[in-house]
Design a protein around this motif. Sequence first.
Motif, short mmCIF file in Angstrom:
data_model
loop_
_atom_site.label_atom_id
_atom_site.label_comp_id
_atom_site.label_asym_id
_atom_site.label_seq_id
_atom_site.Cartn_x
_atom_site.Cartn_y
_atom_site.Cartn_z
N ALA A 122 0.84 -1.20 0.00
CA ALA A 122 0.00 0.00 0.00
C ALA A 122 0.88 1.25 0.00
O ALA A 122 0.54 2.28 -0.60
CB ALA A 122 -0.93 -0.01 1.21
N MET A 123 2.03 1.15 0.65
CA MET A 123 2.96 2.29 0.63
C MET A 123 3.46 2.56 -0.79
O MET A 123 3.57 3.70 -1.21
CB MET A 123 4.16 2.01 1.54
CG MET A 123 3.84 2.09 3.00
SD MET A 123 5.34 1.83 3.99
CE MET A 123 4.59 1.85 5.63
N GLU A 161 1.91 1.89 -3.50
CA GLU A 161 0.79 2.42 -4.27
C GLU A 161 0.61 3.92 -3.97
O GLU A 161 0.46 4.74 -4.88
CB GLU A 161 -0.48 1.65 -3.89
CG GLU A 161 -1.69 1.96 -4.75
CD GLU A 161 -1.69 1.25 -6.10
OE1 GLU A 161 -0.98 0.24 -6.27
OE2 GLU A 161 -2.40 1.73 -7.00
N ARG A 162 0.65 4.25 -2.69
CA ARG A 162 0.55 5.66 -2.31
C ARG A 162 1.74 6.44 -2.88
O ARG A 162 1.59 7.57 -3.36
CB ARG A 162 0.54 5.76 -0.79
CG ARG A 162 0.40 7.17 -0.27
CD ARG A 162 0.66 7.19 1.23
NE ARG A 162 0.36 8.47 1.82
CZ ARG A 162 0.82 8.85 3.00
NH1 ARG A 162 1.57 8.04 3.72
NH2 ARG A 162 0.51 10.04 3.49
N GLU A 207 3.28 5.94 -5.56
CA GLU A 207 3.10 6.21 -6.98
C GLU A 207 2.29 7.49 -7.20
O GLU A 207 2.61 8.29 -8.08
CB GLU A 207 2.37 5.05 -7.66
CG GLU A 207 3.26 3.84 -7.87
CD GLU A 207 2.92 3.10 -9.15
OE1 GLU A 207 1.72 2.92 -9.41
OE2 GLU A 207 3.85 2.74 -9.88
N TRP A 208 1.25 7.66 -6.38
CA TRP A 208 0.47 8.90 -6.49
C TRP A 208 1.33 10.11 -6.13
O TRP A 208 1.29 11.14 -6.80
CB TRP A 208 -0.76 8.85 -5.58
CG TRP A 208 -1.90 8.08 -6.19
CD1 TRP A 208 -2.28 6.81 -5.88
CD2 TRP A 208 -2.81 8.53 -7.21
NE1 TRP A 208 -3.36 6.44 -6.64
CE2 TRP A 208 -3.71 7.48 -7.46
CE3 TRP A 208 -2.94 9.73 -7.92
CZ2 TRP A 208 -4.74 7.58 -8.40
CZ3 TRP A 208 -3.96 9.83 -8.86
CH2 TRP A 208 -4.84 8.77 -9.09
N GLU A 254 -2.29 4.85 4.47
CA GLU A 254 -1.94 4.90 3.05
C GLU A 254 -3.21 4.98 2.20
O GLU A 254 -3.25 5.70 1.19
CB GLU A 254 -1.16 3.64 2.65
CG GLU A 254 0.24 3.55 3.24
CD GLU A 254 0.24 3.07 4.69
OE1 GLU A 254 -0.78 2.52 5.16
OE2 GLU A 254 1.28 3.25 5.37
N MET A 294 -4.38 7.91 -0.31
CA MET A 294 -4.66 7.64 -1.73
C MET A 294 -6.02 8.19 -2.14
O MET A 294 -6.17 8.70 -3.25
CB MET A 294 -4.59 6.14 -1.99
CG MET A 294 -3.22 5.74 -2.46
SD MET A 294 -3.10 4.08 -3.07
CE MET A 294 -3.74 3.08 -1.80
N TYR A 323 -5.65 11.68 -2.93
CA TYR A 323 -5.03 11.85 -4.25
C TYR A 323 -6.04 11.60 -5.37
O TYR A 323 -6.13 12.36 -6.34
CB TYR A 323 -3.85 10.89 -4.42
CG TYR A 323 -2.53 11.43 -3.90
CD1 TYR A 323 -1.87 12.45 -4.57
CD2 TYR A 323 -1.94 10.91 -2.75
CE1 TYR A 323 -0.66 12.94 -4.11
CE2 TYR A 323 -0.73 11.39 -2.28
CZ TYR A 323 -0.10 12.41 -2.97
OH TYR A 323 1.10 12.91 -2.51
N PRO A 378 -2.84 5.08 -10.27
CA PRO A 378 -2.82 6.31 -11.09
C PRO A 378 -2.97 6.05 -12.59
O PRO A 378 -3.64 6.81 -13.28
CB PRO A 378 -1.45 6.93 -10.78
CG PRO A 378 -0.83 6.14 -9.70
CD PRO A 378 -1.72 5.01 -9.32
#
Lengths: 522, 431
Positions: free
Chosen positions: A19-20, A22-23, A25-26, B318, B322, B325, B399
């Motif tokens: 999940a880190m 993934e975050r 990437e944003w 997280e 997200m 975002y 994304p």
Amino acid sequence: MTDMIEVPIEAAGVPRAKAMLERAEWAARAFARYDRESVAEIVQATARAAAAAAKDLAYKAVAETGFGVAEHKVLKNLACSTGLLDHYRGHDYVTPRIDSEAKIVSVPRPAGVVFALTPSTNPVATVYFKTLLCLMTRNAVVISPHPMAKAVCAEAARLMHDAAVAAGAPEGIIQVVEEPSVPLIQALMTDERTKVIVATGGNPVVRSAYRSGNPAIGVGPGNVPVLVDATADLRRAAEHVITSKAFDNSILCTNESVLIVEESVADPLLRAMRGEGGHLLDADQAERIRTTVFPNGSFDTKMVGQSATSIAQQAGIRVPQHTRVLLAPFDLVAPEEVLAHEKLCPVLGVVRVASARRGIDVARAVLRISGAGHSAAIHSTDPQTILDFGAAVNVLRVSVNVGNSLGGSGIETNLAPSMTIGTGYLGRSSVGENLQPKHLLNFTRLAYNSDDTVPFADFAGLSPWAAPAGPVPSYPHASNVSTPQADPAPARSATVSDDGEAQLREDLRRLIIEELTNIIKG
Amino acid sequence: MPDYGVFSFDSKDEVLAKSKEFWNPGKTDFWIESGVPLVIDRREGYLIYDMSGKRLIDVHLNGGTYNVGHRNPEVVNAVMQAMQHFDIGNHHFPSLARTALAEALIATAPPGLTKVIYGSGGGEAIDIALKTARHATQRRKIVSIQKGYHGHTGLAVATGDDRFAKLFLSDSPEEFVHVPFNDHDAMHDALRAGDVAAVIMETIPATFGFPLPHPGYLETVKQLCEQYGTLYIADEVQTGLMRTGELWGISKHGIEPDMLVTGKGLSGGLYPISAVLVSERCAGWLTEDGFGHISTFGGAELGCIAAMKTLEICNRPETRSMVHYISDFMANAMRSIQARYPDWFIGVRQNGVVMGLEFDHPRGANFVTKHLYEGGVWAIFSTLDPRVLQFKPGILLHPELAEELIERVQVAIGKAWDEVRALPRTQRIAS
């Protein structure tokens, strides 16, 4: 219970760590569009916050890992925070580079998500170092610290994250795995969201980084030979070698491992070294050190970063209280001689050679055991010897007339200051230089027709990047709620005034110089 | 031949024919006629595939059921592991999984909620909440908003739109009062007699196209509830589980509801479960007669495990980040599409990844749904206001998939506009 159905189970912490990524990437996606000024402010604010915590975290690192010298770690932490800031001030990894001669514009493109492994020996400094490199190049970083130093590294990462975000960086731009484990590292290394692995640590970690299928920058171990020839300034050589070997109780990969000295100057050099806190062991004592530091022929990790006096005591050797380095003489540099291997403690092997030429052969022998591609040092005033040494010895950096601890890592030389020493093809690595910002980005080249009749456009003053309009991401207020619109560009006006800034920098510079002076004076 | 192990079909046509014959001819025909002849086959993450192999990005998520994606691997693993030991459980007894989930829900709930009652679906949970309100207040009346939607069970259906209540002769206007949304005075009038057990509110009414509560509206309703001894039930089925960027949408209003209902996404999309979280004031019947509401499948232990894992995923820092975002990304993307079609794409209602897209035609969203389907996106119009497209991106959206989604949406909105503009003038306005 009945027959079990096979269910793949992910190791604890792996889903959260993914999940880190993934975050990240944003966050990386947003950061990749920041302009130079915004990036510079973020880097500066983060480096300042890191420097302010340098001392506190140095002591915490020693407390948590149980090795190293806190005062020396302070120095490294400062070198890897404001030191880096100073070194790379004016460097620009954001603005497109225009080469009108070649008719090429090069647009910096960050790697994206960097997965950084940090070692126990240099825990905070490496977190600082890799994080700041990532920020300079607009990358997001997920840090997996060595388990022995996980708490202090997590604290370092969090304080840098908070400082970066306060200065306008995207949320989550720096993240840290709180409970690292081998399966977790494997999972993140092979995850396609990891765009590049930067591995500093033991050989297994580096090899598995290269096996991961993802781009990787991993560097090999060191085993540093230092040659002192007959032309050397012996007093200075003695001081440099002892100070460098004693630095942080010799847990850096750049600390000297084997002193190779030309026979004709060996006695005066060793006398001078005694004055600096070196203690020359006799054959019997050297044997005791072998069995204490390398019981059953392999290095005892309990010895990592212990002081010279403590090791002597454990070996049953009486040494003067001010002893900083144990000097262990031996004759043959070969794999079965444990004193010729890397020793992450202040024990320095000593080999006498008939000539500088022989010294080069012996240095090559040291590096056949381990440490190829890493670093070596030479103390000499003869340029031919220095050149021959550099051309023959299998390393990619040689510290000349300076200690290798801070020489190879660019702190006391003009090499790129680095906690990650590229060992290149000699040392099974993709990078041969000290790790630096340029390794964490690519460029998109806009290449014009080379024919002179096709004109090159005027790109001057153009930028594809922009400053963020507010916090990134913005908080998801309901769209019919009017909020105090876009807090003006973050931090820009709210930071310390230029005067305060200058004062702080001056203070830090003084502090670094003081520390350096103290270390050199011993 | 599509072979699914325990059953197989010769073709998609056979499935559609038998669907009409043995299951639901009305629904089956409706979608074929709407240009969305979808029979979901493969599914993974935020992607679903029609039997034909056609790939679709899912931004309907079955009302948020697939909030964490289809067949989320973490939830799949949790449920599969649980199956080595657990089954549905026996609803009479204290249970391992029900107790553990209840504790986890209360630990993450808005303040004041202290106990959990389980159902097997959202409607049942709403019925439980309404029954609980009646028990706690000893009043019968329930107030909800016009065009609200709380499910189709006995009491829940009466709180919703007449279309579903009257069909089954289940409307009872004397006990179930409907007031216009966002109308403070109407709500005040409904409550002032002091005979209302509860107001039930979706934090953002989904099936009505996510009209956003005016700033202060929900807060006023809560205040009126307190004034008249009425309970406030927050229906968080579509706004909970981090979809607004906080775990529960109602928290963004600073409201501490007397009850909170969650369902759909709580299941992880894998094992049905719903829950009502109640305050101590409401929880009396659980002591007075713990067998007061019985549900064989309510709080099935496998469902509890799916829910626990889902709750953990939703509540990660997280994930929250997200969602912020994704929300930011969608807001910007929609603004730029709107700038291109200002006369057609006239509004965006958004709170986190809860979104309603408004089009300037009484059935605008029907057109958009069709073109989105053709363009590889599944999003549904709002049944009770088909001007508005429900647009519900997942909270774990990557994304690149987000960018692909917007690319497809942009084209589909343009094509829908072309179609609407080409309609004869009369049809352009008429519904």
